[in-house]
Design a protein around this motif. Structure first.
Motif, short mmCIF file in Angstrom:
data_model
loop_
_atom_site.label_atom_id
_atom_site.label_comp_id
_atom_site.label_asym_id
_atom_site.label_seq_id
_atom_site.Cartn_x
_atom_site.Cartn_y
_atom_site.Cartn_z
N TYR A 15 44.07 44.52 40.13
CA TYR A 15 44.87 43.20 40.68
C TYR A 15 45.05 42.39 39.31
CZ TYR A 15 43.61 45.16 45.22
OH TYR A 15 43.64 46.18 46.18
N VAL A 25 52.60 39.18 44.55
CA VAL A 25 52.20 39.51 45.84
C VAL A 25 51.09 40.44 45.59
CG1 VAL A 25 52.53 40.01 48.43
CG2 VAL A 25 54.16 38.96 47.15
N GLY A 55 44.36 34.17 43.36
CA GLY A 55 45.43 35.03 42.50
C GLY A 55 46.37 34.06 41.71
N MET A 80 43.57 34.66 36.55
CA MET A 80 44.34 34.40 37.59
C MET A 80 44.54 32.67 37.75
SD MET A 80 45.13 37.07 39.32
CE MET A 80 44.39 38.48 39.99
N ALA A 102 36.55 28.38 41.46
CA ALA A 102 35.48 28.34 42.81
C ALA A 102 35.42 29.89 42.91
CB ALA A 102 36.24 27.62 43.85
N ILE A 104 34.05 32.10 46.05
CA ILE A 104 34.10 32.36 47.74
C ILE A 104 32.53 32.25 48.08
CG2 ILE A 104 33.97 34.73 47.85
CD1 ILE A 104 36.21 34.27 50.15
N GLU A 120 43.14 35.79 51.18
CA GLU A 120 43.86 36.98 51.38
C GLU A 120 43.36 37.99 50.19
OE1 GLU A 120 47.85 34.95 50.73
OE2 GLU A 120 48.28 36.33 52.42
N ALA A 121 42.60 38.89 50.70
CA ALA A 121 41.94 40.09 49.94
C ALA A 121 40.91 39.66 49.15
CB ALA A 121 43.28 40.87 49.30
N VAL A 122 40.15 38.98 49.50
CA VAL A 122 38.98 38.62 48.63
C VAL A 122 37.81 38.80 48.98
CG1 VAL A 122 38.20 36.35 47.27
CG2 VAL A 122 40.43 36.26 48.34
N PHE A 125 35.77 42.11 48.42
CA PHE A 125 35.13 42.09 46.93
C PHE A 125 33.61 41.98 46.77
CE2 PHE A 125 39.61 42.14 45.80
CZ PHE A 125 39.72 42.93 45.29
C1 LIG Z 1 43.45 41.16 45.42
S1 LIG Z 1 43.51 39.78 44.55
C2 LIG Z 1 44.17 38.60 45.92
C3 LIG Z 1 44.90 37.48 45.21
C4 LIG Z 1 45.59 36.40 46.20
N1 LIG Z 1 44.94 36.20 47.33
C5 LIG Z 1 46.86 37.13 46.54
O1 LIG Z 1 46.82 37.68 47.77
O2 LIG Z 1 47.78 37.46 45.97
C6 LIG Z 1 41.84 39.05 44.74
C7 LIG Z 1 41.64 37.82 44.04
O3 LIG Z 1 40.25 37.31 44.60
C8 LIG Z 1 39.73 36.75 43.26
N2 LIG Z 1 38.28 37.11 43.52
C9 LIG Z 1 37.46 37.97 43.44
N3 LIG Z 1 36.17 37.46 43.58
C10 LIG Z 1 36.17 36.46 43.81
C11 LIG Z 1 35.06 35.26 44.26
N4 LIG Z 1 33.95 35.54 44.12
N5 LIG Z 1 35.22 34.06 44.51
C12 LIG Z 1 36.71 33.84 44.39
N6 LIG Z 1 37.77 34.56 44.07
C13 LIG Z 1 37.62 35.99 43.69
C14 LIG Z 1 40.15 37.60 42.03
O4 LIG Z 1 40.01 37.07 40.96
C15 LIG Z 1 41.68 37.74 42.78
O5 LIG Z 1 42.42 36.93 42.31
#
Ligand SMILES: C[S@@+](CC[C@H](N)C(=O)[O-])C[C@H]1O[C@@H](n2cnc3c(N)ncnc32)[C@H](O)[C@@H]1O
Length: 265
Positions: A15, A25, A55, A80, A102, A104, A120-122, A125
Motif C-alpha cells: 500500500y 485509491v 493513506g 502516508m 495517530a 488506530i 477504510e482498510a485499516v 492490519f
Molecule cells: C490499505 S491502506 C488504506 C489507506 C486509505 N484508508 C485508503 O483507503 O486509501 C492502510 C493505511 O492504514 C495505515 N495504518 C496501518 N496501521 C495503522 C495504525 N495502527 N494506525 C493508523 N493507521 C494505520 C497505513 O499507513 C495505510 O495508510
C-alpha cells in the motif's frame, strides 16, 4: 518530498508502494465502496469526521469537498502523512482537513469526539477487536462508524492464502463477513449493515475506474525507476494469483445513545 533509497523501496508494503507511485485509491473496494460509505454516512453540515488510516487523504479530501464538514485525516505512517499533507494542500482544503499522526489502537482523541468515523482498510492490519473499540470510543452516541475490510470471497487455495497473507501482506488478518459483524458488534455498535464485492482495485479495469485521468501518471511513475519496476514485477504476479479469491466488505454501524457493551463506549 523525501526520495526513497532502493532498499527502502524494496521494503515498502504494497500500500505504501502504491502511494509512492501516486495511486490515490488504496483500499480493496475501490472508489465504488467509498461512494457507498459516503451515502451511508449522510454527512450533515458542521459535523466532525475522522478518517483514520487515511493513506494519502483521498477520502478525507473528498469529504471536505462534498460536505461542509471538518475532517481529521490521521495515519500512523510518516510516508502516508507526507503525501496526505501535500494532497490536502493541492486540493485547497487545508482549512477543513487537518492531518494528524495517530495509531488506530490508541487514538489520541477524547471519547465521543467525532460525529462520523471512517476506517477504510485499516482495522485488518492490527488487533481488530481493539481497533473497533477505539473507533466506537471516539464516535459520539448516535454517530456512525464506517469501515472497509478484506475477506475471502471464495475459499482460497493454500497457495493463494500463503502468497497473500505470507508474502504480499504479512501480518494482515481478516475474517468472514459474520466475524467482521461480530467484531463491530462486540465494540458496542448497533444497526450494523454490510455489503461486499470482488477485489477489483488491482485489476486493469478497477485501476482505471479508481484513478481516472490520473491513471497514466501512476503508470509512468512506475517506469521512472528500476526499483519500482522490480517491485512491480514481484508484486503483480503474486497479486494476480490471490485476486480471484479476495473480496471487500464495507460496514456501517451506529454507536447507540445508550452504550450496550464495550469498555469505553
Ligand atoms: C490499505 S491502506 C488504506 C489507506 C486509505 N484508508 C485508503 O483507503 O486509501 C492502510 C493505511 O492504514 C495505515 N495504518 C496501518 N496501521 C495503522 C495504525 N495502527 N494506525 C493508523 N493507521 C494505520 C497505513 O499507513 C495505510 O495508510
Amino acid at each position: 518530498m523525501s526520495a526513497l533509497t532502493t532498499a527502502e523501496v524494496s521494503r515498502l508494503d504494497p500500500y505504501a508502494f502504491l502511494a509512492v507511485l501516486g495511486k490515490r485509491v488504496i483500499h480493496p473496494g475501490g472508489k465504488a465502496s467509498t461512494d457507498r460509505l459516503l451515502q451511508w454516512a449522510a454527512l450533515r453540515d458542521g459535523e466532525r469526521v475522522l478518517d483514520i488510516g487515511c493513506g494519502v487523504a483521498t477520502t478525507a479530501v473528498r469529504l471536505a469537498q462534498e460536505a461542509d464538514v471538518q475532517v481529521v485525516a490521521a495515519d500512523i505512517s510518516p510516508l502516508m502523512r507526507e503525501r496526505a499533507e501535500r494532497n490536502v494542500h493541492a486540493a485547497g482544503v487545508s482549512d477543513r482537513v487537518r492531518v494528524d499522526e495517530a495509531d488506530i489502537l490508541y487514538l489520541p482523541y477524547d471519547d465521543d469526539a467525532f460525529d462520523c468515523v471512517f476506517a477504510e482498510a485499516v482495522t485488518m492490519f492490527v488487533d481488530r477487536h481493539r481497533a473497533a473499540q477505539e473507533l466506537a470510543r471516539v464516535c459520539r452516541p448516535g454517530g456512525r462508524v464506517l469501515a472497509t475490510e478484506f475477506y475471502w470471497r471464495e475459499p482460497p487455495t493454500p497457495e493463494a492464502r500463503q502468497i497473500f497473507l505470507g508474502e504480499v501482506c504479512p501480518g494482515l488478518r481478516f475474517d468472514s463477513i459474520a466475524e467482521w459483524v461480530d467484531i463491530y458488534g462486540g465494540a458496542g455498535l448497533t444497526d450494523i449493515r454490510t455489503e461486499s464485492g470482488p477485489f477489483a482495485m488491482m485489476t486493469p479495469r478497477g485501476f482505471l475506474t479508481d484513478e481516472g485521468w490520473h491513471a497514466p501518471a501512476v503508470m509512468l511513475r512506475a517506469m521512472t525507476r528500476f526499483a519500482y519496476l522490480r517491485k512491480m514485477a514481484w508484486l503483480m504476479p503474486r497479486m494476480s494469483r490471490a485476486v480471484p479469491y479476495l473480496g471487500y466488505i464495507i460496514v456501517t454501524a451506529t454507536k447507540p445513545e445508550q452504550a450496550t457493551s464495550g469498555d469505553n463506549a
